[in-house]
Design a protein around this motif. Structure first.
Motif, mmCIF file in Angstrom:
data_model
loop_
_atom_site.group_PDB
_atom_site.id
_atom_site.type_symbol
_atom_site.label_atom_id
_atom_site.label_comp_id
_atom_site.label_asym_id
_atom_site.label_seq_id
_atom_site.Cartn_x
_atom_site.Cartn_y
_atom_site.Cartn_z
ATOM 1 N N PHE A 112 0.790 -1.234 0.000
ATOM 2 C CA PHE A 112 0.000 0.000 0.000
ATOM 3 C C PHE A 112 0.822 1.283 0.000
ATOM 4 N N GLY A 113 2.139 1.170 0.178
ATOM 5 C CA GLY A 113 2.952 2.371 0.288
ATOM 6 C C GLY A 113 3.110 2.798 1.740
ATOM 7 N N ALA A 114 3.583 4.004 1.945
ATOM 8 C CA ALA A 114 3.848 4.510 3.287
ATOM 9 C C ALA A 114 2.579 4.511 4.136
ATOM 10 N N ALA A 115 2.729 4.192 5.424
ATOM 11 C CA ALA A 115 1.578 4.050 6.318
ATOM 12 C C ALA A 115 0.652 5.267 6.336
ATOM 13 N N PRO A 116 1.163 6.502 6.311
ATOM 14 C CA PRO A 116 0.243 7.652 6.349
ATOM 15 C C PRO A 116 -0.693 7.732 5.144
ATOM 16 N N THR A 117 -0.385 6.998 4.082
ATOM 17 C CA THR A 117 -1.255 7.054 2.901
ATOM 18 C C THR A 117 -2.382 6.029 2.952
ATOM 19 N N ALA A 161 -6.357 7.233 3.004
ATOM 20 C CA ALA A 161 -6.871 7.759 1.743
ATOM 21 C C ALA A 161 -7.079 6.639 0.733
ATOM 22 N N GLN A 162 -6.247 5.600 0.811
ATOM 23 C CA GLN A 162 -6.386 4.488 -0.124
ATOM 24 C C GLN A 162 -7.562 3.581 0.211
ATOM 25 N N LEU A 163 -7.767 3.326 1.507
ATOM 26 C CA LEU A 163 -8.716 2.293 1.911
ATOM 27 C C LEU A 163 -10.117 2.812 2.207
ATOM 28 N N TYR A 164 -10.232 3.937 2.897
ATOM 29 C CA TYR A 164 -11.547 4.393 3.319
ATOM 30 C C TYR A 164 -12.405 4.875 2.162
ATOM 31 N N THR A 165 -11.796 5.225 1.052
ATOM 32 C CA THR A 165 -12.542 5.802 -0.061
ATOM 33 C C THR A 165 -12.924 4.782 -1.125
ATOM 34 N N ARG A 166 -12.557 3.510 -0.953
ATOM 35 C CA ARG A 166 -12.752 2.514 -2.001
ATOM 36 C C ARG A 166 -14.086 1.794 -1.865
ATOM 37 N N ASP A 167 -14.719 1.503 -3.016
ATOM 38 C CA ASP A 167 -15.955 0.726 -2.973
ATOM 39 C C ASP A 167 -15.687 -0.778 -3.063
ATOM 40 N N ASP A 168 -14.410 -1.150 -3.211
ATOM 41 C CA ASP A 168 -14.028 -2.564 -3.171
ATOM 42 C C ASP A 168 -13.101 -2.830 -1.985
ATOM 43 N N ARG A 169 -13.362 -2.119 -0.884
ATOM 44 C CA ARG A 169 -12.468 -2.177 0.273
ATOM 45 C C ARG A 169 -12.327 -3.601 0.820
#
Length: 330
Positions: free
Chosen positions: A202-207, A210-218
């Protein structure tokens, strides 16, 4: 119709079984006249997404039927779909009126009868072949069903990764990320491997938010990380192994709770997470034996896709006379 023409017609009939899940969808095309599991063609489709408007399962189902018909035209010209059966994740919880999809799905299949079920029903049919008992299906989510497919219907779990789906792929992914972020923040010091794996994915932890909470395929994304957790557990990483052990025990508890007293003490576990083996399967079998020592248990005997094909065969034979909402519609 002459016997020769009737035989030709029967040979050209197929059944269509569809499994719609959180990490992907598949449709199996099987000749009606052949033996179960033979000469099967499989086409793949996208995973279900959960949007503000609900589940995309109806659109995924329709698209898979269209793909299957294209496959038939190319490889079995002249073949007719005799029946369609679909097992879909979240269909009872995230689709407002599942029965409303049946007419459109039937039209997409050339007028064939359609049975639509929650994925636990097709998992049950696949694992136990129509026999009474309890089955737990563990993929992106976890759901168990104890049933005789007539009068007893006991559902346990399958309520989604926000507050349920214990031991599922999404649950394992969440627990892995919890451990990783706690290591990142200095709360614990035993999850460096999980942090490294999460950062690689997923990249650096602070990101991550933004990557996970906004996804409709979480759910699917979280379940993808479960493969990394399972891989580390197989390498004897203690933090990952604890997560997989906890997951196996939780799945066993879900299955044991679905063993309704009115059912035979027969149980099975199916789904992709069982492929992890190791700590997960060991904990699952041990905990289930503790909770239900008098019950038989099989693991990985068949798939929900097998169950969908079996349901389609029953439907074609006129052996699915009525639906049983919120488990089965036809």
């Amino acid at each position: 119709m002459s016997s020769e023409l009737q035989e030709t017609s029967e040979r050209s009939e197929v059944v269509l079984g569809i499994d719609v899940g959180g990490t992907g969808a598949r449709a199996a095309i099987e000749p009606l006249a052949g033996a179960f599991g033979t000469s099967r063609d499989v086409v793949s489709g996208p995973a279900v997404k959960i949007t503000a408007g609900g589940s995309t399962a109806p659109a995924v189902m329709a698209a898979l039927i269209a793909q299957a018909r294209d496959e038939l035209e190319e490889h079995r010209p002249g073949a007719r779909i005799a029946a369609v059966a679909i097992g879909a994740t979240g269909i009872a919880s995230l689709v407002t009126n599942p029965a409303a999809s049946l007419a459109a799905l039937s039209a997409a299949a050339g007028g064939a009868p359609v049975a639509l079920a929650i994925d636990a029903v097709t998992a049950h049919l696949g694992a136990l072949g129509g026999e009474a008992g309890a089955v737990v299906a563990v993929g992106t989510g976890t759901i168990a069903l104890g049933t005789d497919l007539h009068g007893v219907w006991r559902r346990v779990g399958g309520w989604g990764h926000l507050y349920d789906d214990r031991g599922s792929g999404a649950w394992i992914g969440i627990e892995g990320l919890k451990a990783a972020i706690q290591h990142h923040d200095g709360i614990r010091a035993d999850a460096s491997a999980l942090l490294s794996a999460a950062e690689s994915r997923f990249g650096a932890a602070p990101t991550w938010p933004a990557q996970l909470y906004t996804r409709d395929d979480r759910g699917s994304v979280l379940a993808g990380f479960a493969a990394d957790v399972a891989g580390l557990a197989a390498l004897d990483d203690p933090a990952a192994a604890r997560i997989m052990t906890d997951a196996g025990a939780l799945v066993a508890q879900t299955l044991a709770a679905a063993l309704d007293p009115a059912l035979p003490r027969r149980a099975a576990g199916v789904g992709g997470v069982f492929a992890a083996g190791g700590a997960f399967t060991a904990a699952f079998t041990s905990e289930f034996a503790r909770l239900a020592p008098d019950a038989s248990l099989t693991v990985g005997a068949a798939t929900p896709l097998d169950g969908a094909v079996r349901l389609a065969r029953l439907l074609a034979a006129g052996q699915v006379p009525t639906g049983h909402p919120p488990f089965l519609w036809r």
